[in-house]
Every structure is written in structure tokens, then in C-alpha cells.
Design an enzyme around this catalytic site. Structure first.
Site, PDB file in Angstrom:
ATOM      1  N   TYR A 144       0.849  -1.187   0.000  1.00 46.25           N
ATOM      2  CA  TYR A 144       0.000   0.000   0.000  1.00 46.25           C
ATOM      3  C   TYR A 144       0.885   1.237   0.000  1.00 46.25           C
ATOM      4  CZ  TYR A 144      -3.464   3.439   1.536  1.00 46.25           C
ATOM      5  OH  TYR A 144      -4.272   4.532   1.631  1.00 46.25           O
ATOM      6  N   ASP A 239       9.386   2.769  -0.504  1.00 48.42           N
ATOM      7  CA  ASP A 239       8.389   3.434   0.317  1.00 48.42           C
ATOM      8  C   ASP A 239       8.719   3.117   1.771  1.00 48.42           C
ATOM      9  OD1 ASP A 239       6.221   4.335   1.716  1.00 48.42           O
ATOM     10  OD2 ASP A 239       4.710   3.453   0.397  1.00 48.42           O
ATOM     11  N   LYS A 267       5.185   9.637   8.747  1.00 44.30           N
ATOM     12  CA  LYS A 267       4.968   9.131  10.089  1.00 44.30           C
ATOM     13  C   LYS A 267       5.982   9.670  11.097  1.00 44.30           C
ATOM     14  CE  LYS A 267       2.452   5.053   8.504  1.00 44.30           C
ATOM     15  NZ  LYS A 267       1.093   5.539   8.785  1.00 44.30           N
TER      16      LYS A 267
END
Length: 433
Positions: A144, A239, A267
Site C-alpha cells: 500500500y 516506500d 509518520k
């Protein structure tokens, strides 16, 4: 456990927010029951609106690596906010953040700040296309990369195939430029490259797949992708929104010793504030406007409050190497303790773990890609989730999400999680009997 206030809030939310939540997994649809509405958090603990306390094993899906309400982060946020939460102009903080990221992440020579992981991955893909002059990308089933159109593509039939959109609103044209391969399958990637010679701009991959539930790369897999990209002039994108600064000061790329051309981050670099970034080789990054012609902009990019929070976290991680030893120890103790309880009861399971990321899969198969992850018993996981929640342990409400542990977990907390795990397993076994 009384959760009346959460129930009332959810009913209110459903009237004004689609599904009652602002991110789908929060709705608890995969595990049943009603979502909890969190009022506050401190250290290793969450507190809901009814005052119930939970040991947090998600930590805002990764950012709270040092625990909630970490004092240096709160102080940095307060100082920055006092000067005004936003300027829409350059600040010293964003320069210091960029310098710190470049000093810590091995492959990053320049970096551009954005506002989310989705923005980071969307921008990295556009940059790779602009740099190479090619249109197609390869992504991996089960990985994702945010909700950009190019990433909301499901695998079609066969081992490696052109994707079809799996969300309304994603056009067939967009889907045709996204090629899908199984995770951990280099031959499938080679086949796609051969099928579309000199058409592939980028390969984007989670070096550790957190959205399948913590799936590790097989030995040689990441290096194999690096070699294929070098051979065929393809931009390799890691990623690291989840793994960046969590698995090592320099992220998964430092831990595995394989370095991409571009890296996406998020994050942890915001300390809990909305943030994202993409960076990499100077030669590629200088194609971004205003240095180059690949356009990307954002009013709140480099927001001073987010930069201040992120700097407080990253400086602590850079200067205190004992934090990573502590995180490794926490992950090891949970893995060994929980695995031992599963073995005692003879249940079908797999556990994956790296550093402070781990997961329990209720399947007898080794989980190394999305197909094997989907072999899990989802009903059993739902029962397990609810049983853990009743025992004060807050997990991701999905089988396909990694646990993210924080350094704030005490030895007592670790033992509580292991005991709650054992009791939850017994409850499930007794229900079957």
C-alpha cells in the site's frame, strides 16, 4: 468494560462522516464491534472517552516510536505554535529537517517536504516518470502506497499482469500504466520488464510490507530489484513511510544495505503531526520545480509545527543509539513469548517480526506475499482482536496490518501483552470446544 461514550460518538459520527471515520480501517468492520474513540494518550497507553486504558501496539500506525505525549516533542510543538502554526514561507526548521534527513538516510542527497505519505508517493512516481520520460510503473500486490490513483490497483489473473482498478474513480487508463507483480517474486518483475521494454519508469516497493501485516523481503530480493533497475534504467523507489527511522536510523535501506534512487518518508518524521517527504539522488531531485520542470507544490509543506515535532524525534533517534537496542529487545521478547504460547496450544499460525514490527497470522502457511497473507483465518483474528481488547491491549483492527511497538513499553507491559495473548488464545479454544 464500559464503552458507552464511544458508542454514542460513533452514532453521531456516522451522520456527518462517511462510515463514521476519517480512515476506513478505524471503523472496525474487519473485526466487528464498535470503534473506540480515544481521548488522550501518554507513554505506552491509550485512554478512551470512557476512561478505559489500553496498552498501545499501533502507536498511531508507527509515528509514536518513543511513546505518546513525549515531552521533547510536546515542548517543540508548543514553541513552534507560539510563533504561529503556519507561514506559507521558508523557515529555518525545514532546512534543519532536510539536513537531518540527508545526514541519516544513506541514499538521500536532497529532499522535498510534503503533507502525507500519499503525497510523497504520488510525487515520487511523477518525478520518476518525468526523469525517465516513461509512463509505466511496477508495484506489488498487497503493498500500500497511499490512495493515489496509480496505487489503487489490484492484481489481475496470472503471476504478473496489467492491473485493473479496484476503486471506483480510478480510470482504466491510469490502471493500464500500473503493472502488478507478487511481492518477493523477482521472476515476475523480470517478465514484466521484458514484456514492456523501455516503458517502465519506476519500481515502487515497501522494503518491509507493513500493509500485509509485516511481510519481510526474502534474502536477495531487494538487491535483485536494485540490479534489475540498474540494468534497465528504472528508478527504484523504497516506500519507507512505515520503516523509515523505525528499523534503523537510516531505515530499512540501512538495515538491508540496499539503496534506492528515491525514498518516501512520513509518520516518524512528523512526531505525530501530518507530514511526508520524498528524496533521493541529487540528479533526480533537481528535476523538481522550481529547479526543474516536474511540478509539485503544497501550501502547508514544511509546516513549522510538524518540522519542530519531527526534529525532536529524529534528533533523539540519532543521538541515542540505545533506543534501537531497546526496540529490538522489545520486539524479541514479544515474539518469543507470544510464539511460545501459540506453540503450547497447537494452533495454526505464523509470526513475522523485524525490529519493533511484528504480527501474528492465523495460518499454517509461511507468509511471504499477499496470497499467503490472505490464507489467514480472518474470523479467528477478529475473535483474537476482541479478546485482546477486553484485556486492555489495543491492536490494529485488521489482520493485514503490522504491530508497531514503542520504546515506552515497560517490562511489565510486555508481560501483560504476552499474558493477554495467552488468555485470548484460551478463550478462542474454549469457544471452539
Amino acid at each position: 468494560m464500559n464503552t458507552d461514550k464511544s458508542v454514542i460518538l460513533f452514532e453521531r459520527a456516522k451522520k456527518v462522516i462517511p462510515g463514521g471515520v476519517n480512515s476506513p480501517v478505524r471503523a472496525f468492520q474487519a473485526v466487528g464491534g464498535q470503534p473506540l474513540f480515544i481521548k488522550k494518550a501518554e507513554g505506552a497507553y491509550l485512554y478512551d472517552e470512557d476512561g478505559n486504558r489500553y496498552i498501545d501496539c499501533i502507536n498511531s500506525w508507527g509515528p509514536m516510536i518513543l511513546g505518546h505525549a513525549y515531552a521533547p516533542v510536546l515542548e517543540a510543538i508548543q514553541r513552534a505554535a507560539a510563533d504561529s502554526p503556519s507561514f506559507g514561507a521558508p523557515t529555518r526548521l525545514e532546512v534543519e529537517m532536510a539536513e537531518l534527513i540527508v545526514s541519516m538516510v544513506p541514499s538521500v542527497e536532497m529532499v522535498r517536504m510534503v503533507n502525507s505519505g500519499t503525497e510523497a508517493t504520488m510525487s515520487a512516481i511523477r518525478l520518476a516518470r518525468g526523469y525517465t520520460g516513461r509512463h509505466k510503473i511496477i508495484k506489488f500486490e498487497g503493498c500500500y502506497h497511499g490512495h493515489g490513483d496509480s496505487f489503487l490497483i489490484a492484481a489481475g489473473s496470472g503471476a504478473a499482469t496489467t492491473g485493473a482498478p479496484n476503486s471506483p474513480g480510478v480510470t482504466p487508463g491510469t490502471a493500464q500504466d500500473t503493472l502488478i507483480a507478487p511481492y518477493n517474486d523477482l521472476q515476475a518483475v523480470e517478465a514484466l520488464i521484458a514484456q514492456y521494454p523501455e516503458q517502465i519508469a519506476a519500481i515502487i516497493v515497501e522494503p518491509v510490507a507493513g500493509n500485509m501485516g509485516c511481510v519481510l523481503p526474502k534474502p536477495g530480493y531487494l538487491q535483485g530489484l536494485r540490479d534489475l533497475c540498474d540494468k534497465h534504467g528504472i528508478v527504484l523507489i523504497f516506500d519507507e513511510v512505515m520503516t523509515g527511522f523505525r528499523l534503523a536510523p537510516g531505515g530499512a535501506q540501512e538495515r538491508f544495505g540496499v539503496f534506492p534512487d528515491l525514498t518516501t518518508l512520513g509518520k516518524i518524521i512528523g512526531g505525530g503531526m501530518p507530514v511526508g517527504a520524498y528524496g533521493g539522488k541529487r540528479e533526480i531531485m533537481e528535476k523538481v520545480s522550481p529547479s526543474g520542470k516536474v511540478y509539485q507544490a503544497g501550501t502547508l509543506s514544511g509546516n513549522p509545527v510538524a518540522m519542530a515535532a519531527g526534529l525532536a524525534i529524529l534528533r533523539e533517534l540519532r543521538e541515542n543509539s540505545a533506543i534501537y537496542a531497546r526496540l529490538e529487545s522489545i520486539g524479541d521478547k514479544l515474539y518469543k513469548g507470544m510464539k511460545g504460547e501459540l506453540e503450547k496450544r497447537g494452533l495454526h499460525y505464523t509470526m513475522n517480526k523485524i525490529g519493533s514490527m511484528l504480527n501474528v497470522f492465523f495460518t499454517e502457511q509461511t507468509v511471504y506475499d499477499f496470497t499467503t497473507a490472505k490464507s489467514c483465518d480472518l474470523q479467528l483474528f477478529a475473535k483474537y482482536f476482541q479478546a485482546m481488547l477486553r484485556r486492555g491491549v489495543y491492536l490494529a483492527p485488521s489482520q493485514f496490518e503490522s504491530w508497531f511497538c514503542s520504546a515506552a513499553l515497560s517490562e511489565e507491559d510486555i508481560q501483560h501483552i504476552i499474558q493477554a495473548h495467552a488468555d485470548a488464545l484460551d478463550e478462542i479454544i474454549n469457544q471452539k470446544a
